[in-house]
Design a protein around this motif. Structure first.
Motif: not given
Ligand SMILES: CCCCCC/C=C\CCCCCCCCCC(=O)SCCNC(=O)CCNC(=O)[C@H](O)C(C)(C)COP(=O)(O)OP(=O)(O)OC[C@H]1O[C@@H](n2cnc3c(N)ncnc32)[C@H](O)[C@@H]1OP(=O)(O)O
Ligand SMILES: CCCCCCCC/C=C\CCCCCCCC(=O)OC[C@@H](O)COP(=O)(O)O
Length: 271
Positions: A229-235
């Motif tokens: 998975k590729i995290e997107t938190k904070g993007l």
């Protein structure tokens, strides 16, 4: 006398037809469409009785009913990376899109509470369209970007509220040219707006068994690679392009790796 000669020819005719690859192509394609229509027809009342209407839980019924179709078409699936799907809560799955046959691969890997984003025209595909609606598929109008964006923003909220996962084809259309088309931005806006991870799933090339132009549809084996998975938190919205390019790079290398010679011989895309 002529009639006597005709007899073996007539007897051979079905065999000749059967071995002709063009015939097999059309036969398999017609079978696929007709059989999916029939399955959808059978699944409709089951879905309605189980959940009373449009509900993501209907995807379980659909997944169960579609899983055996591959055997009739002579297709085999090898899936790797199952551990990457063991993620709690909502996420966005992105995958490459070669043909309507992708539905079979989707049903091999589809996690619970996962539905798809599809073009709105699909709702008119008879019983298949109805089953898409019952399965909670989110329909977008690709001709009206502003409408599509609104629908996808609403989907980001629904994902979180109802703990739903969404499967998007970021190429936005089918593509069998031996590579990946440049990605559209919707899937990445969706993941960032919902602050959920992206899980890429790559389908190996169909070019070794299914060629639309050459009218060839043989038996074949497909590799499905589930990537980390590729995290997107904070993007934020500013990161969409970078996220899209990063995902594209990862998926393209995986596609070339699992497609091997098949793609090389057809010329990989330069995108
Ligand atoms: C029981 C038996 C039954 C058997 C039968 C049934 C079996 C199974 C049932 C299931 C089957 C279902 C299968 C489903 C498959 C269907 C597949 C499809 O239909 S694929 C086609 C439709 N899908 C898509 O198009 C998804 C990907 N597309 C996008 O995400 C696009 O971005 C878009 C459509 C939202 C917009 O398109 P477009 O304008 O061409 O593209 P962009 O260049 O990407 O965007 C333009 C600018 O808008 C910005 N943008 C995009 N999205 C958003 C957003 N959500 N919020 C804010 N802004 C957004 C984008 O950044 C661009 O701006 P820029 O300034 O250039 O960055
Ligand atoms: C009575 C109406 C007859 C309509 C016939 C419809 C045939 C569909 C029947 C069986 C196939 C089952 C799988 C359906 C899912 C197909 C999804 C699909 O692949 O849609 C194409 C879309 O992603 C991209 O579209 P374009 O490549 O831009 O175009």
């Amino acid at each position: 006398m002529d009639a006597v000669w005709m007899l073996p020819v007539l007897l051979m005719l079905p065999l000749l037809l059967w071995t002709s690859s063009t015939f097999v192509f059309y036969f398999k394609k017609c079978f696929y469409v007709a059989y999916m229509m029939l399955l959808a027809f059978i699944a409709m009342p089951i879905c309605i009785l189980k959940s009373g209407g449009r509900d993501i839980e209907n995807m379980r019924v659909i997944r169960f009913m579609v899983r055996h179709v591959k055997y009739f078409l002579g297709l085999r699936y090898q899936v790797s990376g199952w551990e990457h799907l063991q993620t709690d809560g909502p996420y966005v799955i992105i995958s490459n899109h070669q043909s309507s046959l992708d539905v079979l691969g989707m049903m091999e890997t589809l996690p619970d509470r996962c539905t798809m984003i599809a073009k709105k025209e699909l709702i008119w595909a008879g019983t298949v369209g109805m089953i898409c609606w019952l399965g909670g598929i989110v329909f977008i109008n690709r001709q009206k970007t502003s409408d599509a964006k609104n629908v996808m923003s609403d989907a980001a909220k629904t994902m979180l509220a109802d703990k739903i996962r969404l499967w998007v084809f970021p190429e936005g259309t089918r593509n069998q040219n031996g590579g990946l088309l440049p990605f559209k931005k919707g899937a990445f806006h969706l993941a960032i707006q919902a602050q959920v991870p992206i899980i890429p799933i790559v389908f190996s090339s169909y070019n070794n068994f299914y060629l639309r132009k050459e009218k060839e549809f043989k038996s074949g084996s497909i590799t499905l690679k589930i990537l980390p998975k590729i995290e997107t938190k904070g993007l934020t919205a500013d990161d969409v392009t970078t996220l899209s390019e990063q995902s594209f790079g990862i998926m393209r290398s995986a596609f070339l790796e699992i497609s091997g010679q098949t793609v090389q011989s057809n010329g990989p895309s330069t995108h």
